[in-house]
Design a protein around this motif. Structure first.
Motif, PDB file in Angstrom:
ATOM      1  N   TYR A 122       3.790  88.399   4.283  1.00 39.02           N
ATOM      2  CA  TYR A 122       3.404  89.800   4.359  1.00 39.02           C
ATOM      3  C   TYR A 122       4.454  90.661   3.662  1.00 39.02           C
ATOM      4  O   TYR A 122       5.631  90.330   3.649  1.00 39.02           O
ATOM      5  CB  TYR A 122       3.253  90.238   5.820  1.00 39.02           C
ATOM      6  CG  TYR A 122       2.058  89.627   6.509  1.00 39.02           C
ATOM      7  CD1 TYR A 122       0.778  90.116   6.283  1.00 39.02           C
ATOM      8  CD2 TYR A 122       2.214  88.554   7.378  1.00 39.02           C
ATOM      9  CE1 TYR A 122      -0.324  89.549   6.910  1.00 39.02           C
ATOM     10  CE2 TYR A 122       1.121  87.979   8.010  1.00 39.02           C
ATOM     11  CZ  TYR A 122      -0.146  88.477   7.773  1.00 39.02           C
ATOM     12  OH  TYR A 122      -1.227  87.911   8.376  1.00 39.02           O
TER      13      TYR A 122
ATOM     14  N   PRO B   2      -1.892  85.925   4.497  1.00 38.48           N
ATOM     15  CA  PRO B   2      -1.112  85.995   3.258  1.00 38.48           C
ATOM     16  C   PRO B   2      -1.318  84.743   2.415  1.00 38.48           C
ATOM     17  O   PRO B   2      -1.289  83.618   2.920  1.00 38.48           O
ATOM     18  CB  PRO B   2       0.338  86.102   3.752  1.00 38.48           C
ATOM     19  CG  PRO B   2       0.313  85.536   5.135  1.00 38.48           C
ATOM     20  CD  PRO B   2      -1.031  85.906   5.694  1.00 38.48           C
TER      21      PRO B   2
ATOM     22  N   GLU C  73       4.464  96.443   5.109  1.00 39.81           N
ATOM     23  CA  GLU C  73       3.351  96.098   6.001  1.00 39.81           C
ATOM     24  C   GLU C  73       3.876  95.488   7.291  1.00 39.81           C
ATOM     25  O   GLU C  73       3.405  95.806   8.391  1.00 39.81           O
ATOM     26  CB  GLU C  73       2.417  95.112   5.296  1.00 39.81           C
ATOM     27  CG  GLU C  73       1.170  94.758   6.085  1.00 39.81           C
ATOM     28  CD  GLU C  73       0.280  93.787   5.333  1.00 39.81           C
ATOM     29  OE1 GLU C  73      -0.896  93.643   5.718  1.00 39.81           O
ATOM     30  OE2 GLU C  73       0.762  93.166   4.365  1.00 39.81           O
TER      31      GLU C  73
END
Length: 207
Positions: free
Chosen positions: A172, A114, A176
């Motif tokens: 995230y 990320p 997800e």
């Protein structure tokens, strides 16, 4: 410069450890790879640290292994990579895995982290290639992580929610995070085991 801290672990979360040393409690920001090494609260802990002073804040970052601390210092020298992103990188990849990515020019593994886009990944590969030599001789010194089997010894009903929250905090997306945690969750897994398994499923261990 505060280079190391040793004391009693008063509290811990996937992003921070509270260490009491000589009557003072130090809030230390940590990556997930270090969180997995922490003892139970009340136990003694030693962290290799980096102390950062800015106009608006003073922050202490801690790592279970010196190589991770030194890699963190190299990462924040890369253009566009600050402490928060450096922690995110070291939460998804330990030092050995990151170095393998750089040596293999594996940008695909980096963009799965990320906050790391294609341009940042390419910049990391270019700039870190010339810097990783500074870490020579430090590999293999990281403490072994608990196996998933050992980590499952204690049943924690709220582990799924806590693991999802930890992944969201890392960057995230909620959907997800929920999907991957649900996929890897098994009865009796602790938060630590869930987070570790979720990260491994997102980022191949061979990275």
């Amino acid at each position: 410069m505060i280079g190391r801290i040793r004391g009693v672990l008063v509290d811990k979360s996937p992003a921070q450890a509270l260490v009491e040393c000589s009557g003072l409690g130090y809030e230390v920001d940590i990556p997930y790879t270090t969180f997995f090494h922490l003892p139970e609260t009340g136990g003694e802990v030693t962290l290799h640290t980096h102390f950062s002073v800015r106009e608006d804040a003073q922050s202490l970052y801690g790592f279970a292994a010196r190589v991770d601390r030194d890699l963190f210092r190299l990462l924040i020298k890369v253009n566009g990579v600050g402490p928060k992103l450096a922690l995110a990188i070291l939460s998804g990849l330990d030092a050995d895995q990151f170095i393998r990515c750089v040596e293999a020019k594996d940008a695909n593994a980096l963009v799965k982290l990320p906050g790391v886009g294609k341009k940042t990944a390419e910049r990391l590969l270019i700039e870190m290639t010339d810097r990783i030599g500074q870490l020579e001789g430090q590999f293999g010194v990281s403490e072994p992580q608990l196996s998933d089997t050992k980590a499952r010894a204690v049943v924690q009903p709220s582990a799924t929610d806590e693991a999802e929250s930890a992944l969201i905090a890392l960057g995230y997306k909620p959907q997800e995070a929920a999907k991957v945690v649900s996929k890897v969750a098994q009865d009796g897994m602790t938060r630590e085991a869930l987070i570790r398994s979720a990260l491994k499923s997102m980022i191949p261990t061979g990275a």
